[in-house]
Design a protein around this motif. Sequence first.
Motif: not given
Length: 160
Positions: A109-138
């Motif tokens: 019932g979620g409203e959708g997933v943001r790149a930050r949650a994707m980055r965290e789910h993938l276990g990537w380091a907390s950084s803007d670059a990794k968040e952008q990489a997750a967003r790019f994939r999405a």
Amino acid sequence: MPSVLGVLEKRERVALARAEELRSEVERLQAALAEAEDAARRAVIAREETVEALAEAAGAVDAPVEVPAAGAAGPRVKVPLWCEGVGTGELPLDCARIVALVERDAAGGGEGVRARAMREHLGWASSDAKEQAARFRAKRLVERGWLTEQRPGLFRPRTA
């Protein structure tokens, strides 16, 4: 001897002046942050447009599109077009995990997933670059028909 009220009024003026200085600094920082985020968005769009233009020029519009892997200079992975009968097993591991996360969010019932949650789910380091990489994939998964983006930055499963 100065009056107590005079001393308190002076402290108040000093505190208000400092608060105004800080407010101005926050506004300046917010403007700088907005400019940096805009530059990052433009860079992502430019990269995506370049990849698409090169794919079109090569006559490979329906061929899988290469997406940068976790490291910016790392190997590229291919994202196939979604079609009936193609499962997430055909996707690169990170992309399959993103699709699974988005589908699990929608089922809950979620409203959708943001790149930050994707980055965290993938276990990537907390950084803007990794968040952008997750967003790019999405976004690539959206282009290839695996996901939808109902609002900017909010990813949902593809509609049937």
